[in-house]
Design a protein around this motif. Sequence first.
Motif, PDB file in Angstrom:
ATOM      1  N   VAL A 105       0.856  -1.176   0.000  1.00  0.00           N
ATOM      2  CA  VAL A 105       0.000   0.000   0.000  1.00  0.00           C
ATOM      3  C   VAL A 105       0.895   1.230   0.000  1.00  0.00           C
ATOM      4  N   VAL A 106       0.526   2.198  -0.829  1.00  0.00           N
ATOM      5  CA  VAL A 106       1.254   3.458  -0.927  1.00  0.00           C
ATOM      6  C   VAL A 106       0.311   4.561  -0.457  1.00  0.00           C
ATOM      7  N   TRP A 107       0.647   5.194   0.652  1.00  0.00           N
ATOM      8  CA  TRP A 107      -0.166   6.280   1.189  1.00  0.00           C
ATOM      9  C   TRP A 107       0.403   7.604   0.683  1.00  0.00           C
ATOM     10  N   VAL A 108      -0.388   8.366  -0.031  1.00  0.00           N
ATOM     11  CA  VAL A 108       0.058   9.649  -0.589  1.00  0.00           C
ATOM     12  C   VAL A 108      -0.464  10.780   0.287  1.00  0.00           C
ATOM     13  N   ASP A 109       0.443  11.407   1.038  1.00  0.00           N
ATOM     14  CA  ASP A 109       0.091  12.423   2.031  1.00  0.00           C
ATOM     15  C   ASP A 109      -1.093  11.936   2.859  1.00  0.00           C
ATOM     16  N   THR A 222       5.835  19.099  -1.318  1.00  0.00           N
ATOM     17  CA  THR A 222       4.880  19.850  -2.128  1.00  0.00           C
ATOM     18  C   THR A 222       3.620  19.995  -1.284  1.00  0.00           C
ATOM     19  N   GLY A 223       2.501  20.357  -1.906  1.00  0.00           N
ATOM     20  CA  GLY A 223       1.251  20.454  -1.178  1.00  0.00           C
ATOM     21  C   GLY A 223       0.556  19.112  -1.049  1.00  0.00           C
ATOM     22  N   HIS A 224      -0.698  19.166  -0.645  1.00  0.00           N
ATOM     23  CA  HIS A 224      -1.465  17.960  -0.324  1.00  0.00           C
ATOM     24  C   HIS A 224      -1.981  17.221  -1.563  1.00  0.00           C
ATOM     25  N   TRP A 225      -1.828  17.825  -2.738  1.00  0.00           N
ATOM     26  CA  TRP A 225      -2.312  17.199  -3.976  1.00  0.00           C
ATOM     27  C   TRP A 225      -1.148  17.023  -4.953  1.00  0.00           C
ATOM     28  N   PRO A 226      -0.199  16.126  -4.647  1.00  0.00           N
ATOM     29  CA  PRO A 226       0.989  15.970  -5.487  1.00  0.00           C
ATOM     30  C   PRO A 226       0.695  15.399  -6.868  1.00  0.00           C
ATOM     31  N   MET A 227      -0.471  14.778  -7.045  1.00  0.00           N
ATOM     32  CA  MET A 227      -0.824  14.271  -8.375  1.00  0.00           C
ATOM     33  C   MET A 227      -1.004  15.419  -9.364  1.00  0.00           C
ATOM     34  N   TRP A 228      -1.167  16.651  -8.851  1.00  0.00           N
ATOM     35  CA  TRP A 228      -1.277  17.833  -9.709  1.00  0.00           C
ATOM     36  C   TRP A 228      -0.020  18.691  -9.667  1.00  0.00           C
ATOM     37  N   SER A 229       0.613  18.771  -8.508  1.00  0.00           N
ATOM     38  CA  SER A 229       1.774  19.653  -8.384  1.00  0.00           C
ATOM     39  C   SER A 229       3.078  18.980  -8.813  1.00  0.00           C
ATOM     40  N   ARG A 230       3.180  17.647  -8.631  1.00  0.00           N
ATOM     41  CA  ARG A 230       4.402  16.924  -9.013  1.00  0.00           C
ATOM     42  C   ARG A 230       4.041  15.556  -9.582  1.00  0.00           C
ATOM     43  N   PRO A 231       3.230  15.506 -10.659  1.00  0.00           N
ATOM     44  CA  PRO A 231       2.745  14.215 -11.147  1.00  0.00           C
ATOM     45  C   PRO A 231       3.842  13.283 -11.651  1.00  0.00           C
ATOM     46  N   ARG A 232       4.828  13.821 -12.348  1.00  0.00           N
ATOM     47  CA  ARG A 232       5.896  12.960 -12.862  1.00  0.00           C
ATOM     48  C   ARG A 232       6.679  12.327 -11.712  1.00  0.00           C
ATOM     49  N   ASP A 233       7.012  13.142 -10.713  1.00  0.00           N
ATOM     50  CA  ASP A 233       7.765  12.626  -9.572  1.00  0.00           C
ATOM     51  C   ASP A 233       6.946  11.624  -8.769  1.00  0.00           C
ATOM     52  N   LEU A 234       5.667  11.904  -8.600  1.00  0.00           N
ATOM     53  CA  LEU A 234       4.812  10.971  -7.857  1.00  0.00           C
ATOM     54  C   LEU A 234       4.700   9.645  -8.603  1.00  0.00           C
ATOM     55  N   ALA A 235       4.564   9.702  -9.909  1.00  0.00           N
ATOM     56  CA  ALA A 235       4.495   8.469 -10.699  1.00  0.00           C
ATOM     57  C   ALA A 235       5.760   7.643 -10.526  1.00  0.00           C
ATOM     58  N   GLU A 236       6.907   8.303 -10.477  1.00  0.00           N
ATOM     59  CA  GLU A 236       8.168   7.583 -10.301  1.00  0.00           C
ATOM     60  C   GLU A 236       8.243   6.944  -8.925  1.00  0.00           C
ATOM     61  N   VAL A 237       7.759   7.635  -7.907  1.00  0.00           N
ATOM     62  CA  VAL A 237       7.731   7.056  -6.559  1.00  0.00           C
ATOM     63  C   VAL A 237       6.837   5.821  -6.540  1.00  0.00           C
ATOM     64  N   ILE A 238       5.668   5.912  -7.154  1.00  0.00           N
ATOM     65  CA  ILE A 238       4.737   4.774  -7.199  1.00  0.00           C
ATOM     66  C   ILE A 238       5.347   3.620  -7.982  1.00  0.00           C
ATOM     67  N   ARG A 239       5.960   3.930  -9.103  1.00  0.00           N
ATOM     68  CA  ARG A 239       6.588   2.883  -9.930  1.00  0.00           C
ATOM     69  C   ARG A 239       7.688   2.161  -9.152  1.00  0.00           C
ATOM     70  N   SER A 240       8.471   2.930  -8.435  1.00  0.00           N
ATOM     71  CA  SER A 240       9.534   2.319  -7.635  1.00  0.00           C
ATOM     72  C   SER A 240       8.953   1.465  -6.522  1.00  0.00           C
ATOM     73  N   ALA A 241       7.918   1.948  -5.863  1.00  0.00           N
ATOM     74  CA  ALA A 241       7.301   1.176  -4.782  1.00  0.00           C
ATOM     75  C   ALA A 241       6.730  -0.137  -5.297  1.00  0.00           C
ATOM     76  N   ALA A 242       6.220  -0.128  -6.514  1.00  0.00           N
ATOM     77  CA  ALA A 242       5.605  -1.331  -7.079  1.00  0.00           C
ATOM     78  C   ALA A 242       6.615  -2.429  -7.360  1.00  0.00           C
ATOM     79  N   THR A 243       7.913  -2.101  -7.398  1.00  0.00           N
ATOM     80  CA  THR A 243       8.943  -3.117  -7.659  1.00  0.00           C
ATOM     81  C   THR A 243       9.494  -3.704  -6.384  1.00  0.00           C
ATOM     82  N   ARG A 244       9.034  -3.249  -5.229  1.00  0.00           N
ATOM     83  CA  ARG A 244       9.612  -3.693  -3.969  1.00  0.00           C
ATOM     84  C   ARG A 244       8.711  -4.719  -3.276  1.00  0.00           C
ATOM     85  N   THR A 245       9.354  -5.546  -2.473  1.00  0.00           N
ATOM     86  CA  THR A 245       8.589  -6.481  -1.661  1.00  0.00           C
ATOM     87  C   THR A 245       8.651  -6.025  -0.217  1.00  0.00           C
ATOM     88  N   ARG A 246       9.783  -6.206   0.452  1.00  0.00           N
ATOM     89  CA  ARG A 246       9.941  -5.785   1.851  1.00  0.00           C
ATOM     90  C   ARG A 246      10.800  -4.534   1.904  1.00  0.00           C
TER      91      ARG A 246
END
Length: 246
Positions: A105-109, A222-246
Amino acid sequence: MTQTTGNPTILLIAGHWLGAWAWDDVLEQLQSTGSPALAMTLPGLDPDDPERAARTLDDQVAAILDALAGNGVSASEPAIVVAHSGANFPVTLLLDQHPELVRRVVWVDSGPVGAESAFAADLPDDLEDLPLPSFDVLAQQASLEGLSAEVLARFRARAVPEPGPVLRQRVELVNDARHRIPTTLVCCSIPSAQLLDLARGGHPMFAEVAGLEHLDVVDLPTGHWPMWSRPRDLAEVIRSAATRTR
């Protein structure tokens, strides 16, 4: 940290007043690199649903389960669930009821909520829903940093009032397995060091974080809505998290 070569489904769920549309920029970034990502609109936030103001957290959990099942998610092929802001209530219930379906699970702010908590338990029973407040009022509750006038105008135009039952309902949690699900906290409007201090100190908004057994923390200032203020960076964080197990 262990890496895995799997390519799990990524389900994006936005917070209050928002539908799947809020993730458009992040979704574009994820899908452009082959990530099997999708966004959903929770029950109660579809403006075309005539019964939307009566929807509950239970309805929202059921819809998340349907979205997962419809995209091939199972105990043998669990998903990455990304929850922004107020989506933490239905997603915490999902983790409690079906931990086997969530690989990470990835909690965004955001973060998990505690047992018997409610977003607004004292909201009057005769108040059907809660519209998006003025931005002056909202800014006192959550950071608007990084949001342009154009973005704010779109937010205002597309926001859907949050159903009263969703805000009033207390969550019942019974399964400690939710604490064992690998977790990534994306800290935007509150730095991770401050958040972890609050969690260790038992602050009611963050106390559940202290009980997580497999925790990664990422600062994305950034602010509370990073999907608008930093979408590229947030996507990279999510992509990286999806490759991890522990």
